[in-house]
Scaffold this motif. Structure first.
Motif, PDB file in Angstrom:
ATOM      1  N   MET A   1     -29.990 -21.321   1.197  1.00  0.00           N
ATOM      2  CA  MET A   1     -31.218 -21.719   0.674  1.00  0.00           C
ATOM      3  C   MET A   1     -31.768 -21.213  -0.864  1.00  0.00           C
ATOM      4  O   MET A   1     -31.701 -19.750  -0.533  1.00  0.00           O
ATOM      5  N   PRO A   2     -31.971 -21.891  -1.699  1.00  0.00           N
ATOM      6  CA  PRO A   2     -32.266 -21.157  -3.016  1.00  0.00           C
ATOM      7  C   PRO A   2     -33.539 -20.319  -2.751  1.00  0.00           C
ATOM      8  O   PRO A   2     -34.417 -20.710  -1.995  1.00  0.00           O
ATOM      9  N   ARG A   3     -33.725 -19.171  -3.386  1.00  0.00           N
ATOM     10  CA  ARG A   3     -34.668 -18.440  -3.228  1.00  0.00           C
ATOM     11  C   ARG A   3     -35.836 -18.723  -4.152  1.00  0.00           C
ATOM     12  O   ARG A   3     -36.039 -18.003  -5.185  1.00  0.00           O
ATOM     13  N   LEU A   4     -36.360 -19.968  -4.438  1.00  0.00           N
ATOM     14  CA  LEU A   4     -37.354 -20.364  -5.360  1.00  0.00           C
ATOM     15  C   LEU A   4     -38.478 -19.633  -5.503  1.00  0.00           C
ATOM     16  O   LEU A   4     -39.224 -19.591  -4.458  1.00  0.00           O
ATOM     17  N   THR A  46     -39.779 -20.006 -14.286  1.00  0.00           N
ATOM     18  CA  THR A  46     -39.555 -20.085 -12.869  1.00  0.00           C
ATOM     19  C   THR A  46     -38.013 -19.744 -12.498  1.00  0.00           C
ATOM     20  O   THR A  46     -37.147 -20.552 -13.181  1.00  0.00           O
ATOM     21  N   THR A  47     -37.824 -18.924 -11.433  1.00  0.00           N
ATOM     22  CA  THR A  47     -36.178 -18.802 -10.973  1.00  0.00           C
ATOM     23  C   THR A  47     -36.382 -18.629  -9.739  1.00  0.00           C
ATOM     24  O   THR A  47     -37.235 -18.722  -9.101  1.00  0.00           O
ATOM     25  N   SER A  48     -35.022 -18.465  -9.296  1.00  0.00           N
ATOM     26  CA  SER A  48     -34.823 -18.451  -7.855  1.00  0.00           C
ATOM     27  C   SER A  48     -34.466 -16.786  -7.541  1.00  0.00           C
ATOM     28  O   SER A  48     -34.159 -16.630  -6.258  1.00  0.00           O
ATOM     29  N   CYS A  49     -34.749 -16.229  -8.377  1.00  0.00           N
ATOM     30  CA  CYS A  49     -34.641 -14.687  -7.993  1.00  0.00           C
ATOM     31  C   CYS A  49     -35.888 -14.168  -7.091  1.00  0.00           C
ATOM     32  O   CYS A  49     -36.623 -14.779  -6.723  1.00  0.00           O
ATOM     33  N   GLU A  50     -35.615 -13.064  -6.493  1.00  0.00           N
ATOM     34  CA  GLU A  50     -36.436 -12.552  -5.444  1.00  0.00           C
ATOM     35  C   GLU A  50     -37.963 -12.397  -6.090  1.00  0.00           C
ATOM     36  O   GLU A  50     -38.087 -12.009  -7.401  1.00  0.00           O
ATOM     37  N   ASP A  56     -41.120  -9.107 -13.807  1.00  0.00           N
ATOM     38  CA  ASP A  56     -39.955  -8.292 -14.834  1.00  0.00           C
ATOM     39  C   ASP A  56     -39.187  -9.190 -15.687  1.00  0.00           C
ATOM     40  O   ASP A  56     -38.822  -8.945 -16.649  1.00  0.00           O
ATOM     41  N   PHE A  57     -38.712 -10.308 -14.682  1.00  0.00           N
ATOM     42  CA  PHE A  57     -38.179 -11.448 -15.348  1.00  0.00           C
ATOM     43  C   PHE A  57     -38.954 -11.838 -16.561  1.00  0.00           C
ATOM     44  O   PHE A  57     -38.490 -12.239 -17.979  1.00  0.00           O
ATOM     45  N   ASP A  58     -40.084 -12.301 -16.384  1.00  0.00           N
ATOM     46  CA  ASP A  58     -40.835 -12.797 -17.398  1.00  0.00           C
ATOM     47  C   ASP A  58     -41.279 -11.922 -18.485  1.00  0.00           C
ATOM     48  O   ASP A  58     -41.348 -12.325 -19.489  1.00  0.00           O
ATOM     49  N   ARG A 130     -29.963 -25.999 -11.673  1.00  0.00           N
ATOM     50  CA  ARG A 130     -30.637 -25.975 -12.927  1.00  0.00           C
ATOM     51  C   ARG A 130     -30.253 -24.459 -13.721  1.00  0.00           C
ATOM     52  O   ARG A 130     -29.933 -24.471 -14.769  1.00  0.00           O
ATOM     53  N   GLU A 131     -30.330 -23.491 -12.796  1.00  0.00           N
ATOM     54  CA  GLU A 131     -29.819 -22.159 -13.316  1.00  0.00           C
ATOM     55  C   GLU A 131     -28.369 -22.147 -13.995  1.00  0.00           C
ATOM     56  O   GLU A 131     -27.972 -21.675 -14.690  1.00  0.00           O
ATOM     57  N   ARG A 132     -27.447 -22.698 -13.110  1.00  0.00           N
ATOM     58  CA  ARG A 132     -26.141 -22.819 -13.489  1.00  0.00           C
ATOM     59  C   ARG A 132     -26.054 -23.625 -14.806  1.00  0.00           C
ATOM     60  O   ARG A 132     -25.281 -23.314 -15.748  1.00  0.00           O
ATOM     61  N   ALA A 133     -26.966 -24.856 -14.962  1.00  0.00           N
ATOM     62  CA  ALA A 133     -26.842 -25.317 -16.524  1.00  0.00           C
ATOM     63  C   ALA A 133     -27.218 -24.398 -17.240  1.00  0.00           C
ATOM     64  O   ALA A 133     -26.587 -24.492 -18.534  1.00  0.00           O
ATOM     65  N   TYR A 134     -27.973 -23.511 -17.281  1.00  0.00           N
ATOM     66  CA  TYR A 134     -28.470 -22.537 -18.388  1.00  0.00           C
ATOM     67  C   TYR A 134     -27.469 -21.768 -18.628  1.00  0.00           C
ATOM     68  O   TYR A 134     -27.200 -21.290 -19.755  1.00  0.00           O
ATOM     69  N   LEU A 135     -26.683 -21.215 -17.525  1.00  0.00           N
ATOM     70  CA  LEU A 135     -25.391 -20.210 -17.855  1.00  0.00           C
ATOM     71  C   LEU A 135     -24.288 -21.178 -18.845  1.00  0.00           C
ATOM     72  O   LEU A 135     -23.615 -20.816 -19.683  1.00  0.00           O
ATOM     73  N   ASP A 136     -24.044 -22.422 -18.055  1.00  0.00           N
ATOM     74  CA  ASP A 136     -22.977 -23.278 -18.708  1.00  0.00           C
ATOM     75  C   ASP A 136     -23.412 -23.634 -20.167  1.00  0.00           C
ATOM     76  O   ASP A 136     -22.418 -23.431 -21.221  1.00  0.00           O
TER      77      ASP A 136
END
Length: 546
Positions: A1-4, A46-50, A56-58, A130-136
């Motif tokens: 399950m993604p950690r959204l 918005t990310t799926s990170c913890e 910190d990400f923002d 969605r996040e993989r699309a950013y990396l791609d």
């Protein structure tokens, strides 16, 4: 399950490489801030990170939006220490290594580091489609560099971001980065400004909803950083420095708009702050030099020559500090090297100090288009002070530098150096007594300069081609044509000292006294803070308007 996580908050986290605490801000909840902590604006991605690392990400995104890349790398690395499964932190590191989208060719180190970050993110099994699309999308910038040139890769990135935003229409940050990609890939020869206008439409709509977002203000300025559109960026320019007042580049960027509009004191004021911030807080030599180039350009347009001269004395020590192997800041080393060449060249040419221009010493940088600046100034100075053979040698040097850039497939800068070569060759030809041939060369330089745009690295051409044409026509006693050339220059480069002065002299020679007085009066208004005693041109203007 993604950690959204949709956690939205403001936090302060120590970043060792910055030696200070840096805020992560978001557009919704706010809290009382430590007044000593740097202010970077309000961002939420918005990310799926913890959830614990979202703030910190923002903060990393806020730093990224203001092109503070050394800080954003540190912030995203900090996220990974606490949440190794945060794939988007790897994306953030990659985009930090891509650095300033308008900064020219990337170094092998930047390309290698960016590719490593992308591959590390794609190797994770966490994250969302969605996040993989950013990396791609980011991978398009860093992959296959031996077989795809940089232009091909950036256009592929733009198309990937278009697909991402189509698949995720509610992703606000995706739209912002797509708009930046559009501005990045805008062809300098497209005078419809289609990319810039599409980018601006995305950014302005969102800016109305997020007025404290640093990236929106920043990228609006870039989207409108062309003469016909510049006035539309003035609101963002006025606001950006207040949104992120502790980011050196946020203090500098408004001067892009101010320069386009001839608002010289505004440019001086914001670049004084930017250069001080870069020097005091961040040791960013290229960033400081870049701000000083814009600052000195404005000083010289307003006749504040002593202030400009004082800046030149700081250049050697800053140039020695330019080499940088890290992700750096908004101005890459190439921008620092360019400014190191441009500052003394401007100081000589803007004061019509031809002997000084011919005596300039090439700075010996590894950047051919920066070295060309000095050879251009030397050629003009030599031609206009009667040293024809020396001028010929400098024109030949410019031709060699243009070929070097063309062979390196740097088409933009090859063309810019060729425009300089044509202008220098025109004045050398005039010094040889061949006036019609000289005018032919000078008009070709004008046509080619009109067909392109200046790079973000510079406040403007070292000497505008059309202004040089006006001066040549004036010297050939063709004042009506000269006046038209100077006034056309002022349409594109408003409130330029030498264009206003040239227009006044041409109008006077053509018997158009009212027009001459108007240009002389405008020159005096532009130079109301000029040195005392003033340049001879200002003494002449004062006498003509009595």
């Amino acid at each position: 399950m993604p950690r959204l996580s949709t956690l939205v908050l403001t936090a302060f986290v120590s970043v060792p490489s910055l030696g200070a605490q840096v805020p992560s801000t978001a557009p919704q909840e706010t809290h009382t801030h430590d007044p000593a902590a740097p202010r970077l604006g309000a961002v939420h991605f918005t990310t799926s990170c913890e959830p614990a690392v979202q703030a910190d990400f923002d903060r990393g995104i806020a730093l990224l939006h203001s092109f503070w890349f050394s800080g954003s790398v540190a912030a995203f690395e900090g996220v990974l220490q606490r949440d190794p499964g945060c794939a988007m932190a790897h994306w953030g590191i990659a985009m930090s290594w891509w650095s300033n989208p308008f900064g020219g060719f990337r170094t092998p180190k930047a390309l290698a580091e960016g590719l490593a970050a992308v591959e590390a993110g794609l190797a994770l099994t966490t994250g969302t489609p969605r996040e993989r699309a950013y990396l791609d999308a980011a991978a398009q910038l860093f992959r296959d560099t031996a077989t795809r040139d940089q232009r091909t890769r950036t256009v592929a990135y733009e198309h990937a971001m278009a697909a991402l935003t189509a698949a995720h229409p509610d992703d606000v940050e995706g739209r912002i980065f797509y708009a930046l990609a559009l501005a990045q890939t805008a062809p300098p020869t497209d005078k419809s400004y289609a990319n810039q206008l599409e980018a601006a439409s995305i950014l302005e709509e969102e800016f109305a909803r997020q007025p404290e977002h640093p990236g929106l203000a920043h990228y609006i300025i870039h989207a409108f950083d062309v003469p016909p559109l510049a006035s539309r960026g003035l609101n963002a320019a006025r606001r950006y420095a207040a949104i992120a007042p502790d980011a050196p580049h946020a203090l500098h960027m408004p001067s892009h708009t101010f320069t386009r509009l001839g608002l010289w004191q505004d440019s001086i004021d914001t670049n004084l702050k930017s250069a001080e911030a870069a020097h005091r807080d961040h040791g960013a030599a290229s960033e400081e030099l870049h701000a000083l180039d814009y600052q000195v350009y404005a000083f010289l347009q307003t006749g504040q020559d002593r202030a400009a001269r004082a800046v030149l004395d700081r250049v050697p020590a800053l140039v020695a500090a330019v080499p940088n192997g890290g992700a750096g800041n908004a101005a890459p080393p190439t921008a620092g090297y360019y400014a190191a060449a441009a500052l003394p060249a401007r100081y000589a040419l803007e004061r019509a100090a031809w002997d000084d221009a011919s005596a300039l010493v090439p700075p010996g940088t590894p950047v051919p288009w920066a070295e060309a600046v000095t050879h251009f100034a030397r050629a003009l100075g030599a031609a206009r002070s009667g040293r024809v053979e020396f001028a010929r040698q400098e024109v030949a040097r410019l031709a060699a530098l243009s070929r070097t850039l063309a062979e390196a497939k740097d088409a933009y800068w090859a063309e810019q150096v060729e425009i300089e070569r044509l202008g220098a060759a025109a004045w050398t030809t005039l010094a040889e007594g061949r006036s019609e041939d000289a005018l032919t060369l000078m008009r070709e330089a004008v046509t080619r300069e009109d067909a392109t745009e200046k790079a973000a690295v510079t406040p403007g051409p070292i000497k505008p081609a059309r202004e040089l044409l006006g001066e040549m026509l004036l010297e050939l006693k063709r004042p009506v044509e000269a006046l038209a050339a100077f006034e056309a220059t002022l349409t594109k480069e408003p409130n330029r000292f030498r264009a206003e002065y040239g227009a006044a002299r041409a109008a006077q020679a053509a018997g158009r006294r009212q027009t001459a007085v108007a240009h002389y009066a405008q020159l005096l208004q532009i130079c109301r803070r000029a040195d005392t005693p003033a340049r001879p041109e200002l003494v002449e203007a004062a006498a003509a308007t009595r």
